[in-house]
Design an enzyme around this catalytic site. Sequence first.
Site, PDB file in Angstrom:
ATOM      1  N   GLY A 197       0.919  -1.239   0.159  1.00  0.00           N
ATOM      2  CA  GLY A 197      -0.125   0.011  -0.186  1.00  0.00           C
ATOM      3  C   GLY A 197       0.979   1.292   0.064  1.00  0.00           C
ATOM      4  O   GLY A 197       0.269   2.467  -0.524  1.00  0.00           O
ATOM      5  N   ASP A 232       1.124   3.462   4.669  1.00  0.00           N
ATOM      6  CA  ASP A 232       0.018   3.985   4.084  1.00  0.00           C
ATOM      7  C   ASP A 232      -1.095   4.512   5.076  1.00  0.00           C
ATOM      8  O   ASP A 232      -1.292   5.634   5.191  1.00  0.00           O
ATOM      9  CB  ASP A 232      -0.635   3.122   3.065  1.00  0.00           C
ATOM     10  CG  ASP A 232      -1.026   1.799   3.471  1.00  0.00           C
ATOM     11  OD1 ASP A 232      -0.782   1.419   4.700  1.00  0.00           O
ATOM     12  OD2 ASP A 232      -1.437   0.808   2.536  1.00  0.00           O
ATOM     13  N   ASP A 270      -4.428   1.502  11.307  1.00  0.00           N
ATOM     14  CA  ASP A 270      -5.953   1.190  11.478  1.00  0.00           C
ATOM     15  C   ASP A 270      -5.975   0.792  13.125  1.00  0.00           C
ATOM     16  O   ASP A 270      -5.996   1.725  14.080  1.00  0.00           O
ATOM     17  CB  ASP A 270      -6.441   0.395  10.600  1.00  0.00           C
ATOM     18  CG  ASP A 270      -8.024  -0.028  10.794  1.00  0.00           C
ATOM     19  OD1 ASP A 270      -8.691   0.787  11.535  1.00  0.00           O
ATOM     20  OD2 ASP A 270      -8.382  -1.112  10.125  1.00  0.00           O
ATOM     21  N   LYS A 313      -6.179   6.443  11.047  1.00  0.00           N
ATOM     22  CA  LYS A 313      -7.503   6.311  11.177  1.00  0.00           C
ATOM     23  C   LYS A 313      -7.765   5.669  12.684  1.00  0.00           C
ATOM     24  O   LYS A 313      -7.792   4.521  13.109  1.00  0.00           O
ATOM     25  CB  LYS A 313      -7.913   5.219  10.355  1.00  0.00           C
ATOM     26  CG  LYS A 313      -9.349   5.497   9.753  1.00  0.00           C
ATOM     27  CD  LYS A 313      -9.609   4.295   8.549  1.00  0.00           C
ATOM     28  CE  LYS A 313      -9.704   2.860   8.932  1.00  0.00           C
ATOM     29  NZ  LYS A 313     -10.265   2.172   7.860  1.00  0.00           N
ATOM     30  N   PHE A 359     -13.790   2.763   5.154  1.00  0.00           N
ATOM     31  CA  PHE A 359     -12.756   1.925   4.538  1.00  0.00           C
ATOM     32  C   PHE A 359     -12.341   2.586   3.244  1.00  0.00           C
ATOM     33  O   PHE A 359     -13.065   2.949   2.510  1.00  0.00           O
ATOM     34  CB  PHE A 359     -13.367   0.315   4.049  1.00  0.00           C
ATOM     35  CG  PHE A 359     -11.982  -0.385   3.706  1.00  0.00           C
ATOM     36  CD1 PHE A 359     -11.495  -1.060   5.027  1.00  0.00           C
ATOM     37  CD2 PHE A 359     -11.686  -0.555   2.381  1.00  0.00           C
ATOM     38  CE1 PHE A 359     -10.463  -1.942   4.560  1.00  0.00           C
ATOM     39  CE2 PHE A 359     -10.513  -1.403   2.168  1.00  0.00           C
ATOM     40  CZ  PHE A 359      -9.882  -1.917   3.223  1.00  0.00           C
TER      41      PHE A 359
HETATM   42  P1  IMP Z   1      -3.669  -2.184  11.298  1.00  0.00           P
HETATM   43  O1  IMP Z   1      -2.640  -3.256  11.494  1.00  0.00           O
HETATM   44  O2  IMP Z   1      -4.955  -2.429  11.797  1.00  0.00           O
HETATM   45  O3  IMP Z   1      -3.228  -0.715  11.725  1.00  0.00           O
HETATM   46  O4  IMP Z   1      -3.959  -1.979   9.854  1.00  0.00           O
HETATM   47  C1  IMP Z   1      -2.742  -1.605   8.996  1.00  0.00           C
HETATM   48  C2  IMP Z   1      -3.201  -2.295   7.372  1.00  0.00           C
HETATM   49  O5  IMP Z   1      -4.422  -2.641   7.184  1.00  0.00           O
HETATM   50  C3  IMP Z   1      -2.838  -1.136   6.438  1.00  0.00           C
HETATM   51  O6  IMP Z   1      -1.345  -1.247   6.310  1.00  0.00           O
HETATM   52  C4  IMP Z   1      -3.613  -1.496   5.562  1.00  0.00           C
HETATM   53  O7  IMP Z   1      -2.960  -2.390   4.627  1.00  0.00           O
HETATM   54  C5  IMP Z   1      -4.867  -1.995   5.963  1.00  0.00           C
HETATM   55  N1  IMP Z   1      -5.951  -0.986   6.023  1.00  0.00           N
HETATM   56  C6  IMP Z   1      -6.399  -0.490   7.354  1.00  0.00           C
HETATM   57  N2  IMP Z   1      -7.405   0.317   6.914  1.00  0.00           N
HETATM   58  C7  IMP Z   1      -7.630   0.362   5.674  1.00  0.00           C
HETATM   59  C8  IMP Z   1      -8.511   1.135   4.675  1.00  0.00           C
HETATM   60  O8  IMP Z   1      -9.113   2.118   5.291  1.00  0.00           O
HETATM   61  N3  IMP Z   1      -8.361   0.763   3.567  1.00  0.00           N
HETATM   62  C9  IMP Z   1      -7.366  -0.163   3.013  1.00  0.00           C
HETATM   63  N4  IMP Z   1      -6.589  -0.846   3.876  1.00  0.00           N
HETATM   64  C10 IMP Z   1      -6.599  -0.519   5.044  1.00  0.00           C
HETATM   65 MG    MG Z   2      -0.408  -1.648   4.504  1.00  0.00          MG
END
Ligand code: IMP
Ligand code: MG
Length: 187
Positions: free
Chosen positions: A51, A106, A109, A137, A159
Amino acid sequence: MSTAAELAKIVIAEREIAERVKQLADQINADYKRTDLRTQTPLVAIGLLRGAIFFMTDLIRQLDFPVEYDFIWVSSYKYASAPGKLELLKDVEISIEGRDVLVVEDIVDTGHTLRYIRGILLKKRPASLKFCCLIDKPARREVHVDLDYVGFTVKENVFLVGYGLDYAGKFRNLPYIAALKPEVIKG
Ligand code: IMP
Ligand code: MG
């Protein structure tokens, strides 16, 4: 369905992305100038596949000091919205011991991905380790992560796709960032 039919709205326009990336680069240039990095070995920028590639290439081309770059790839088994187990698919190849490292991501979350990557990279004993993410986010954050540079904070739990972000492999090449219609996401 056509692409447009699956998108609810454009959240960050192409020009806004470009302007913000420039501001982040200015900030990074100023910060690292203060640490005299220019006279030392190049910064190692580490992008998260897949990403972060557009953000990474746009950002580091505006850094005015020597930069090497590499990629790390972590996959989660989460599909769309539920966090799952993380797996290291590709480690960095540059030796980062004693180096200044900037991780370029990128979107943050839940925070699990960056926390996992932080653990992997800290074991390699970099001189410094900073995190730069295009989008924060915080709505679904589960673990705390320190972010040194944040492009945009998106408060709504939507999303996002485009500018590298995908849904099931689609939409990465959109030049802007858009919210996906909730009904497109499979449960
Ligand atoms: P985390 O581990 O939950 O912080 O997620 C991080 C990863 O989830 C990012 O590197 C993205 O690949 C994916 N991700 C989280 N939210 C989104 C979104 O809104 N759109 C697309 N990919 C997301
Ligand atoms: Mg990612």
